[in-house]
Design a protein around this motif. Structure first.
Motif, PDB file in Angstrom:
ATOM      1  N   GLN A  99       0.820  -1.193   0.000  1.00  0.00           N
ATOM      2  CA  GLN A  99       0.000   0.000   0.000  1.00  0.00           C
ATOM      3  C   GLN A  99       0.864   1.256   0.000  1.00  0.00           C
ATOM      4  N   LYS A 100       0.218   2.383  -0.286  1.00  0.00           N
ATOM      5  CA  LYS A 100       0.905   3.668  -0.256  1.00  0.00           C
ATOM      6  C   LYS A 100      -0.102   4.758   0.068  1.00  0.00           C
ATOM      7  N   LEU A 101       0.177   5.535   1.103  1.00  0.00           N
ATOM      8  CA  LEU A 101      -0.688   6.645   1.469  1.00  0.00           C
ATOM      9  C   LEU A 101      -0.348   7.867   0.613  1.00  0.00           C
ATOM     10  N   LEU A 102      -1.370   8.404  -0.081  1.00  0.00           N
ATOM     11  CA  LEU A 102      -1.222   9.629  -0.865  1.00  0.00           C
ATOM     12  C   LEU A 102      -2.014  10.727  -0.170  1.00  0.00           C
ATOM     13  N   PRO A 103      -1.402  11.458   0.765  1.00  0.00           N
ATOM     14  CA  PRO A 103      -2.159  12.422   1.585  1.00  0.00           C
ATOM     15  C   PRO A 103      -2.695  13.606   0.798  1.00  0.00           C
ATOM     16  N   GLU A 104      -2.140  13.883  -0.376  1.00  0.00           N
ATOM     17  CA  GLU A 104      -2.578  15.059  -1.129  1.00  0.00           C
ATOM     18  C   GLU A 104      -3.835  14.789  -1.946  1.00  0.00           C
ATOM     19  N   VAL A 105      -4.299  13.536  -2.020  1.00  0.00           N
ATOM     20  CA  VAL A 105      -5.479  13.186  -2.815  1.00  0.00           C
ATOM     21  C   VAL A 105      -6.702  13.111  -1.911  1.00  0.00           C
ATOM     22  N   GLY A 106      -7.714  13.915  -2.166  1.00  0.00           N
ATOM     23  CA  GLY A 106      -8.928  13.871  -1.359  1.00  0.00           C
ATOM     24  C   GLY A 106      -8.777  14.612  -0.050  1.00  0.00           C
ATOM     25  N   PRO A 107      -9.854  14.639   0.736  1.00  0.00           N
ATOM     26  CA  PRO A 107      -9.837  15.400   1.991  1.00  0.00           C
ATOM     27  C   PRO A 107      -8.874  14.848   3.033  1.00  0.00           C
ATOM     28  N   TYR A 108      -8.709  13.521   3.091  1.00  0.00           N
ATOM     29  CA  TYR A 108      -7.829  12.911   4.089  1.00  0.00           C
ATOM     30  C   TYR A 108      -6.882  11.890   3.471  1.00  0.00           C
ATOM     31  N   GLY A 109      -6.742  11.922   2.163  1.00  0.00           N
ATOM     32  CA  GLY A 109      -5.784  11.052   1.515  1.00  0.00           C
ATOM     33  C   GLY A 109      -6.420   9.858   0.831  1.00  0.00           C
ATOM     34  N   LEU A 110      -5.640   9.229  -0.032  1.00  0.00           N
ATOM     35  CA  LEU A 110      -6.037   8.033  -0.767  1.00  0.00           C
ATOM     36  C   LEU A 110      -5.003   6.953  -0.520  1.00  0.00           C
ATOM     37  N   VAL A 111      -5.480   5.701  -0.296  1.00  0.00           N
ATOM     38  CA  VAL A 111      -4.573   4.581  -0.024  1.00  0.00           C
ATOM     39  C   VAL A 111      -4.799   3.498  -1.076  1.00  0.00           C
ATOM     40  N   PRO A 112      -4.069   3.510  -2.178  1.00  0.00           N
ATOM     41  CA  PRO A 112      -4.158   2.400  -3.143  1.00  0.00           C
ATOM     42  C   PRO A 112      -3.386   1.193  -2.634  1.00  0.00           C
ATOM     43  N   PHE A 113      -3.807  -0.009  -3.048  1.00  0.00           N
ATOM     44  CA  PHE A 113      -3.125  -1.218  -2.569  1.00  0.00           C
ATOM     45  C   PHE A 113      -3.186  -2.320  -3.618  1.00  0.00           C
ATOM     46  N   LEU A 114      -2.220  -3.236  -3.519  1.00  0.00           N
ATOM     47  CA  LEU A 114      -2.114  -4.421  -4.363  1.00  0.00           C
ATOM     48  C   LEU A 114      -1.803  -5.588  -3.458  1.00  0.00           C
ATOM     49  N   GLY A 115      -2.570  -6.686  -3.572  1.00  0.00           N
ATOM     50  CA  GLY A 115      -2.388  -7.777  -2.626  1.00  0.00           C
ATOM     51  C   GLY A 115      -2.530  -9.152  -3.220  1.00  0.00           C
ATOM     52  N   PHE A 116      -2.114 -10.142  -2.430  1.00  0.00           N
ATOM     53  CA  PHE A 116      -2.235 -11.557  -2.769  1.00  0.00           C
ATOM     54  C   PHE A 116      -2.786 -12.284  -1.547  1.00  0.00           C
ATOM     55  N   LEU A 117      -3.800 -13.159  -1.780  1.00  0.00           N
ATOM     56  CA  LEU A 117      -4.479 -13.822  -0.675  1.00  0.00           C
ATOM     57  C   LEU A 117      -4.656 -15.300  -0.965  1.00  0.00           C
ATOM     58  N   THR A 118      -4.662 -16.105   0.097  1.00  0.00           N
ATOM     59  CA  THR A 118      -4.947 -17.527  -0.029  1.00  0.00           C
ATOM     60  C   THR A 118      -5.453 -18.043   1.315  1.00  0.00           C
TER      61      THR A 118
END
Length: 239
Positions: free
Chosen positions: A131-150
């Protein structure tokens, strides 16, 4: 002293307000942040392999195709903790199901009939997300993420007139999404998963094929975050 009393009172009431404003800003790092996310969505699954296998059986080739089910609803609850600013570890609980249909040959003088198959799956998956916090996007930031689950999954099928067939299997998924933070605690999460999940149809001694509850899963939900625990003492202070 009396002249300074209004100033002291103003400072006393202003301090909690400043603290509240600082708290409302939310964390600037994801390290140590926990979250609970609840999502619902739709699963798109073709099951073309199952249909081809059924109508390719001897005596089924000339049957009219039954209606196809292209997917079904699902729900997911995620419980996660950020090990660092970039890595999150979590557990996802999920459930999904749908009803499949096949055309069966007629018996004696009876015409072919449509028969339903109820499918269901639920389980728990261990997930590692980047994940990565992008504090400048939106009112309180945007957190995009990429994951793998099993994780282990109980998957079952019940053809009309037959007993339930259950099987424990391993589900696999890749995940891509983002959380748009509306406040320091709440956010909206959208997520896309590509899932591998299959189960058998028919009794053990007369299996007629396997079906899929995987495919493309698209969901939307809400996220509540827990800030990292405050420091228990200052370095070198002995506290």
């Amino acid at each position: 002293m009396l002249r300074r009393l209004p100033l002291l009172l103003a400072l006393m009431f202003a301090a909690p307000a400043f603290a509240q404003d600082e708290e409302d800003d939310g964390p600037t790092s994801m390290d140590g942040v926990g979250r609970i996310t609840v999502q619902g969505g739709w699963r798109s699954t073709s099951n073309e392999t199952f249909y081809k296998g059924w109508y390719g059986r001897t005596g089924n080739g000339d049957l009219a195709r039954a209606r196809k089910t292209g997917g079904g609803p699902f729900g997911v609850a995620s419980f996660a903790y950020s090990l660092s600013d970039l890595v999150e570890l979590g557990i996802d609980l999920f459930a999904t199901g749908s009803r499949l249909y096949v055309t069966e040959p007629g018996v004696e003088s009876l015409p072919p009939t449509e028969r339903g198959i109820d499918t269901l799956a639920y389980g728990a998956m261990l997930g590692l997300r980047f994940q990565k916090l992008l504090p400048e996007v939106g009112p309180y930031g945007l957190v995009p993420f990429l994951g793998f689950l099993t994780g282990p999954t109980l998957i079952s099928s019940e053809r009309d007139g037959e007993a339930v067939r259950e099987r424990t299997t391993q589900a696999w998924a890749g995940s891509l999404g983002a959380t748009w933070r509306l406040s320091s605690r709440w956010g909206i999460t959208g997520e896309y998963r590509f899932m591998f999940l299959r189960g058998p149809v028919g009794p053990e001694d007369a299996k007629i094929g396997s079906f899929s509850l995987g495919g493309s899963w698209l969901s939307l939900g809400v996220t509540y975050t827990f800030p990292p625990e405050p420091s228990r003492g200052l370095p070198g202070s002995g506290l």
